[in-house]
Design a protein around this motif. Structure first.
Motif, PDB file in Angstrom:
ATOM      1  N   TYR A  85      22.548  -2.490 -25.033  1.00 29.84           N
ATOM      2  CA  TYR A  85      22.210  -1.296 -25.804  1.00 29.84           C
ATOM      3  C   TYR A  85      23.455  -0.571 -26.302  1.00 29.84           C
ATOM      4  CZ  TYR A  85      17.253  -1.717 -24.939  1.00 29.84           C
ATOM      5  OH  TYR A  85      15.953  -2.159 -24.946  1.00 29.84           O
ATOM      6  N   ALA A 145      24.442   0.054 -30.302  1.00 29.05           N
ATOM      7  CA  ALA A 145      24.783   1.368 -30.845  1.00 29.05           C
ATOM      8  C   ALA A 145      26.119   1.333 -31.575  1.00 29.05           C
ATOM      9  CB  ALA A 145      24.811   2.402 -29.717  1.00 29.05           C
ATOM     10  N   VAL A 150      26.348   4.408 -34.282  1.00 27.57           N
ATOM     11  CA  VAL A 150      25.562   5.557 -33.825  1.00 27.57           C
ATOM     12  C   VAL A 150      25.920   5.823 -32.366  1.00 27.57           C
ATOM     13  CG1 VAL A 150      23.245   6.459 -33.418  1.00 27.57           C
ATOM     14  CG2 VAL A 150      23.676   5.011 -35.417  1.00 27.57           C
ATOM     15  N   PRO A 153      25.468   6.751 -28.466  1.00 28.15           N
ATOM     16  CA  PRO A 153      24.359   6.440 -27.553  1.00 28.15           C
ATOM     17  C   PRO A 153      23.318   7.551 -27.449  1.00 28.15           C
ATOM     18  CG  PRO A 153      26.416   5.674 -26.607  1.00 28.15           C
ATOM     19  CD  PRO A 153      26.779   6.455 -27.845  1.00 28.15           C
ATOM     20  N   CYS A 194      20.427   7.570 -29.927  1.00 27.43           N
ATOM     21  CA  CYS A 194      19.574   6.382 -29.997  1.00 27.43           C
ATOM     22  C   CYS A 194      18.288   6.584 -29.194  1.00 27.43           C
ATOM     23  CB  CYS A 194      20.299   5.157 -29.432  1.00 27.43           C
ATOM     24  SG  CYS A 194      21.733   4.632 -30.404  1.00 27.43           S
ATOM     25  N   MET A 238      20.672   6.840 -23.362  1.00 32.00           N
ATOM     26  CA  MET A 238      19.792   6.922 -24.517  1.00 32.00           C
ATOM     27  C   MET A 238      18.410   7.430 -24.135  1.00 32.00           C
ATOM     28  SD  MET A 238      20.832   3.247 -26.239  1.00 32.00           S
ATOM     29  CE  MET A 238      22.545   2.922 -26.711  1.00 32.00           C
TER      30      MET A 238
END
Length: 224
Positions: free
Chosen positions: A161, A165, A170, A172, A175, A193
């Motif tokens: 993950y 990101a 973006v 964390p 998200c 997240m």
């Protein structure tokens, strides 16, 4: 965009999000029944039977974890690569029946139409991920697609993950993660997240996750 809100034991505002990161099996697509059928058929071809409850606790576990469980609990005599090939000889024949999960599909299409950056982060192999997304007609919706082959550590480790990101540029905390398994939800939470836990069957909700019942409507949770 406003983020989803739901009643929790300790109600608090949910941060807004700029990207959505999805688990694949059981979250985006109803592939778990196909995996169960393929596993049973592959074991049967070896003269083996899965013991009752052998798959307890294996939802969301990576291929190596499932293989180890089959060796221990079903007496599987094959190395992981050989087992993978055998199972896939059965699984591929079932793929024409693969469908998107109905409770998440409306939200997925709406987010795609809005141009929200999205990624798939899966504990499945690259081959499994690519074939499943293609069979379900979803591959074109994602800017980033990460499989177990693309990371050092699988879920519940947050590596996948966090990598997604970064690739989407973006942060964390911006998200939103959607998961159906406990290991996956733990990975999203450990990545910092906002994480929606949307299992296919009743399950204990990981602390800190937003619960969406198995029959719940993800689009209603996010947009309403």
């Amino acid at each position: 965009m406003n983020s989803p809100r739901t009643k929790t034991a300790d109600p608090a505002p949910v941060p807004s999000f700029r990207a959505v990161l999805w688990d694949l099996d059981g979250t985006l697509v109803d592939s778990e029944p196909l995996h169960v059928l393929a596993t049973a058929a592959a074991l049967d071809s070896l003269g083996l039977r899965p013991p009752p409850g052998y798959d307890d606790g294996l939802l969301g576990v990576s291929e190596e974890g499932v293989h180890a469980a089959l060796v221990e609990r079903a007496g599987l005599p094959l190395e992981r690569a050989a087992w993978r090939d055998l199972k896939w000889s059965h699984y591929e024949g079932l793929l024409p029946g693969l469908k998107p999960r109905s409770t998440t599909f409306t939200a997925l299409r709406r987010l795609a139409d809005m141009g929200v950056p999205m990624a798939v982060v899966s504990n499945s192999t690259r081959r499994e991920v690519d074939l499943a997304l293609t069979a379900a007609g979803l591959a074109q919706l994602f800017r980033v697609i990460l499989s177990r082959n693309d990371v050092t550590y699988g879920k519940p480790d947050p590596e996948g993950y966090l990598s997604a990101a970064r690739q989407l540029d973006v942060a964390p905390h911006e998200c939103l993660v959607v998961e159906d398994s406990v290991p996956g939800a733990m990975a999203g939470l450990q990545a910092g997240m906002t994480t929606i836990f949307h299992p296919q069957h009743a399950a204990v909700v990981p602390k800190g996750a937003i619960e969406l019942a198995p029959e719940g409507d993800l689009a209603a949770l996010i947009f309403e």
